[in-house]
Write a protein that holds these residues in place. Structure first.
Motif, short mmCIF file in Angstrom:
data_model
loop_
_atom_site.label_atom_id
_atom_site.label_comp_id
_atom_site.label_asym_id
_atom_site.label_seq_id
_atom_site.Cartn_x
_atom_site.Cartn_y
_atom_site.Cartn_z
N LYS A 151 0.56 -1.68 -0.43
CA LYS A 151 -0.34 0.01 0.56
C LYS A 151 0.37 1.27 -0.16
CE LYS A 151 -4.25 -1.56 -0.22
NZ LYS A 151 -5.63 -0.62 -1.03
N GLU A 170 1.42 2.04 -3.34
CA GLU A 170 1.06 2.01 -3.96
C GLU A 170 0.97 3.58 -4.12
OE1 GLU A 170 -2.36 -0.52 -3.65
OE2 GLU A 170 -1.12 -1.90 -4.93
N GLU A 171 1.39 4.08 -2.85
CA GLU A 171 0.39 5.30 -2.38
C GLU A 171 2.11 6.27 -3.14
OE1 GLU A 171 -1.07 8.97 -1.33
OE2 GLU A 171 -1.13 7.36 -1.85
N THR A 212 4.17 5.60 -5.46
CA THR A 212 4.05 5.50 -7.08
C THR A 212 2.71 5.95 -7.22
OG1 THR A 212 4.21 3.25 -7.59
CG2 THR A 212 3.55 3.73 -8.86
N ARG A 213 1.68 6.77 -6.16
CA ARG A 213 0.60 7.43 -7.04
C ARG A 213 1.18 9.48 -6.71
NH1 ARG A 213 -2.91 11.15 -4.61
NH2 ARG A 213 -2.21 10.78 -2.84
N LYS A 214 1.83 9.54 -6.05
CA LYS A 214 2.01 10.60 -5.80
C LYS A 214 3.66 10.67 -6.96
CE LYS A 214 1.92 11.06 -0.81
NZ LYS A 214 2.44 11.10 0.50
N GLU A 256 3.87 9.61 -9.83
CA GLU A 256 2.61 9.88 -11.48
C GLU A 256 2.65 11.06 -10.96
OE1 GLU A 256 -0.21 6.51 -11.78
OE2 GLU A 256 1.51 5.38 -11.90
N ALA A 257 1.44 11.48 -10.39
CA ALA A 257 0.86 12.93 -9.95
C ALA A 257 2.65 14.23 -10.34
CB ALA A 257 0.31 13.42 -8.58
#
Length: 810
Positions: A414, A417-418, A420-422, A424-425
């Protein structure tokens, strides 16, 4: 002396840092160890208790501190506590078993090893380390109870039961056997039981047993054995081999039945006797096999669950947990007792509790297994992300009796994933800014061509009109508006990273003081400015005007964020050692190398910004004010990038904002540029100049300016046209003014061909981009100069005369 003192201070600081690191390391080990740890004084008063010890007794570590350890002992052993303290004082250590009572009243057994710790200037303390072996002791007791039940069953059986070891030596006979033989257990063990054989049957009986033993097969034999009253009785002996869980031969188990009466009436009861013997043998084998199968099944299940890398649990039909393996206990922070007390659902996050309950009902009422990702809130406050898979257990009628499932800790996944999300943003945001920068740079370049024509013609018209002409004022307004438009294109080029920079060595501490002095009159007197500037600050290489503009914008924004209510602005400088992780959290990182960076930081305690506002502060023309102020912070992007720097921003509503500019340090000294004097320049105003530009307005403007300055002008509309013109007049052309960006053949390609036609011809490259932006492309091309658009007549003639003067003086 100062250097020695500095080195000593550095060494002491390093040792202090190492000590603090070791302290944190031991604290982490103490807090997270699965071992039970505590410290008490010589009276038994607890001074420190780690979480594992607290969990074992159902107390928090804080509840245990200050309590005498004797309070936790089971009442029968409390009188022995003083003797334990005495051994510690005499021997300096002690070990053994300790019986304690947990908060729930249950008794816990610790296997401990405690030592006396003494140091100068401090009272002696006892350092304790233990393992909770309650479950192990319980397992041993269960094994003893199992053996006791077996002996009870064997002793109450109506047949003679016996057992041997792998060597064929008798290791057990039941009470019925002893009652029959009238001998003691010690007399029967080993080969003592064979002394009861009838002399005529002894050799045959032992041979039957030895043969079967060698084959590891089941055997059955009849022979006479002496009873306690001296009478020989016929017995039917049945034996079967037994094996341990690993498949190794462990000996024989068997039973004997007195069949004397049956033999006396053999003809009448032969069938019944044989059936009985077979049935006894079968039942005996079944009993042994059932006991062994049950034991192996329980052992395999326990080993598998204990070794499983995921948590394993079982619930009853009401959803109450009835079993947790060790891994599940680690994930949930509970032990099995806590789970069985109905506290299982209390560790779930409130938002996930209803979802998991609904999924459980779906699985119980349906036929498919279920799974769910959810959060677990441990007793220590930590939140763990878990992935639960479970299926219903059903009885023979198909009714659900509970659920069995697995529990996996997916917190690392998790977090990944967080992250990675940051990331990507951040990449999307950087790509958006880069796209806007490319657009702004292209617009600024094309707009500069137009401004060159407008501003140049306006200046020429002003010079030609008489002072009293009515058009002078209008042309002056056109020139002013064009100059302001040129400033806007400079901001757009700065935003795209293609602005015009004059690089010098800059001391950020001095620059911050200068900018603050300029802004003092514009900042409310209710706002205090505080400095935390490093005096011996390494210099950076940059454009003072551009860096000064950034700092002015940041200080002005800070003052406006504080408003009329008053507050404080802190301006700080220094050096930071930035690693890759630190740089990844900055704006405009552009894969900067880790290392030392000089920073200038502007902080305020104003209104702060929401995350939504923070995401837009670098968008062009974005503002939180009542009216727009131009590109604003957007221009910072290009300036910071062009200086190979970065910007770190932190802000929250009501907590103010902090902007930290990062620049690589530079050891370069400021450049001193020699300027050609006006008198020397004025001597060069003759010759043929070839003007090459794809914009007709720019060509015509340059022709007009140069012809008015005494030059003869030839023009070409692109690179190919320039080459054709130059081939015909190569010996006549004194210099070439060449546009950088043109269709078909750009300026650099055309310049290379022109220099091949005539080596050394002075070529001045002209572009809407800055010289720094195209410096890498100009290096080694043999060009004589650079002229940035838009330019005024004086800039064009001055640059041209300077190039021609260098040619003459060179």
């Amino acid at each position: 002396m100062a250097e020695i003192q500095g080195a000593e201070n550095a060494r002491l600081a390093s040792e202090l840092a190492d000590a603090r690191h070791d302290q944190r390391l031991y604290r982490e080990l103490f807090e997270n160890s699965l071992g039970l740890m505590c410290v008490h004084d010589l009276d038994g008063v607890l001074l420190i208790v780690n979480p594992a010890a607290g969990r074992s007794l159902g107390f928090s570590p804080e509840e245990g501190v200050g309590v005498n350890m004797k309070h936790f002992l089971a009442p029968p052993v409390r009188p022995l506590f003083d003797a334990y303290l005495g051994r510690i004082r005499r021997n300096g250590s002690d070990s053994g078993l300790m019986r304690l009572v947990a908060r729930d009243g249950g008794e816990r057994i610790w296997l401990y090893r405690n030592i006396l710790y003494e140091e100068a200037g401090a009272p002696p303390r006892v350092l304790g380390h233990a393992q909770d072996i309650t479950e192990r002791v319980a397992a041993e007791e269960a094994l003893k109870e199992s053996e006791r039940r077996f002996r009870t069953m064997a002793d109450t059986a109506p047949v003679f039961i016996w057992m041997t070891d792998p060597a064929g030596q008798c290791v057990f006979v039941n009470k019925a056997w002893l009652n029959f033989s009238g001998r003691t257990l010690e007399q029967e063990l080993g080969r003592g039981w064979a002394e009861s054989f009838h002399p005529d049957d002894r050799d045959r009986g032992l041979a039957d047993f030895t043969t079967a033993f060698a084959k590891r097969g089941t055997f059955q034999a009849e022979y006479r054995m002496r009873r306690a009253d001296g009478q020989y009785r016929w017995v039917l002996d049945t034996g079967t081999p037994r094996f341990d869980p690993a498949g190794r031969f462990a000996g024989y188990i068997g039973s004997c039945v007195d069949v004397t009466e049956a033999r006396q009436d053999r003809e009448a009861l032969r069938i019944a006797r044989d059936e009985l013997a077979i049935r006894v043998a079968e039942r005996t084998a079944e009993l042994v096999a059932a006991i062994e199968a049950l034991r192996q099944s329980e052992q395999h299940y326990q080993v598998l669950t204990d070794l499983a890398p995921v948590g394993i649990f079982r619930t009853d039909d009401q959803g109450r947990c009835v079993y947790l393996n060790e891994r599940a206990c680690e994930i949930t922070g509970m032990d099995q007792e806590e789970a069985r007390q109905g506290r299982w659902d209390k560790i779930l996050d409130p938002d996930d509790r209803l979802r998991l309950a609904a999924e459980w009902r779906t699985v119980v009422e349906g036929s498919e297994p279920g799974s769910l990702e959810h959060r677990i809130v441990r007793s220590d406050g930590a939140t763990v992300w878990a992935l639960t898979h479970f299926a219903a257990e059903r009885d023979s009628a198909g009714a659900a009796t509970g659920c069995i499932g697995t529990l996996a800790d997916i917190s690392d996944r998790k977090r990944a994933e967080e992250e990675t999300r940051k990331l990507e943003a951040q990449v999307q945001h950087a790509q958006r800014l880069q796209s806007l920068g490319i657009l702004a740079g292209g617009l600024a370049h094309d707009f500069n061509n137009l401004l060159t024509v407008i501003l140049g013609n306006a200046r020429i018209a002003l010079l030609e009109l008489p002072p009293g002409s009515p058009a002078v004022e209008n042309l002056a307004e056109i020139e002013t508006a064009s100059s302001r438009a040129a400033e806007l294109t400079s901001q757009m080029l700065a935003y795209s990273g293609k602005g015009r920079f004059t690089l010098q060595a800059i001391n950020l501490s001095r620059l911050a003081e200068e900018v603050t002095n300029l802004l003092q009159t514009l900042i409310s007197k209710k706002t205090a400015i505080q400095f935390n500037l490093q005096t011996s600050l390494p210099s950076i290489e940059g454009d003072p005007a551009q860096v000064r503009q950034i700092v002015m914008n940041l200080i002005t924004n800070a003052a406006e964020a504080i408003g009329d209510s008053g507050g404080a602005i802190e301006i700080a400088t220094g050096v930071v050692d930035a690693d890759t992780g630190y740089l990844s959290g900055t704006y405009f990182d552009d894969h900067l190398p880790p290392g030392h960076y000089v920073y200038l930081e502007v902080s305020d305690n104003g209104c702060g910004m929401t995350p939504e506002t923070l995401a837009k502060i670098f968008d062009p023309f974005f503002t939180t004010k009542f009216t727009g102020r131009g590109l604003g912070l957007a221009a910072v992007i290009g300036i910071v990038r062009a200086h190979r720097g970065a910007l770190k921003v932190s802000s929250a509503p009501g907590q103010g904002s902090t902007f930290r500019l990062l620049f690589p340090p530079s050891g370069k000294a400021p450049e001193i540029r020699a300027e050609l004097t006006g008198g020397a320049a004025e001597r060069f105003g003759r010759g043929i100049i070839l003007v090459v530009d794809d914009e007709a307005g720019v060509r015509n403007l340059a022709r007009t300016i140069l012809e008015k300055s005494g030059f003869t002008v030839m023009t070409a509309s692109d690179g190919g046209d320039a080459i054709r013109v130059f081939r015909r007049h190569a010996d006549e052309v004194a210099a070439i003014l060449l546009d950088l960006t043109m269709p078909v053949m750009n300026g650099l390609q055309a310049a290379a061909e022109l220099l091949r036609i005539r080596a050394g011809v002075p070529i001045i490259l002209s572009s809407g981009y800055s010289e720094q932006e195209v410096a890498g492309r100009l290096a080694g091309k043999g060009l004589a100069g650079f002229l940035k658009k838009p330019y005024e007549p004086a800039e064009l003639t001055g640059t041209l005369r300077k190039v021609l003067a260098q040619r003459v003086t060179g």
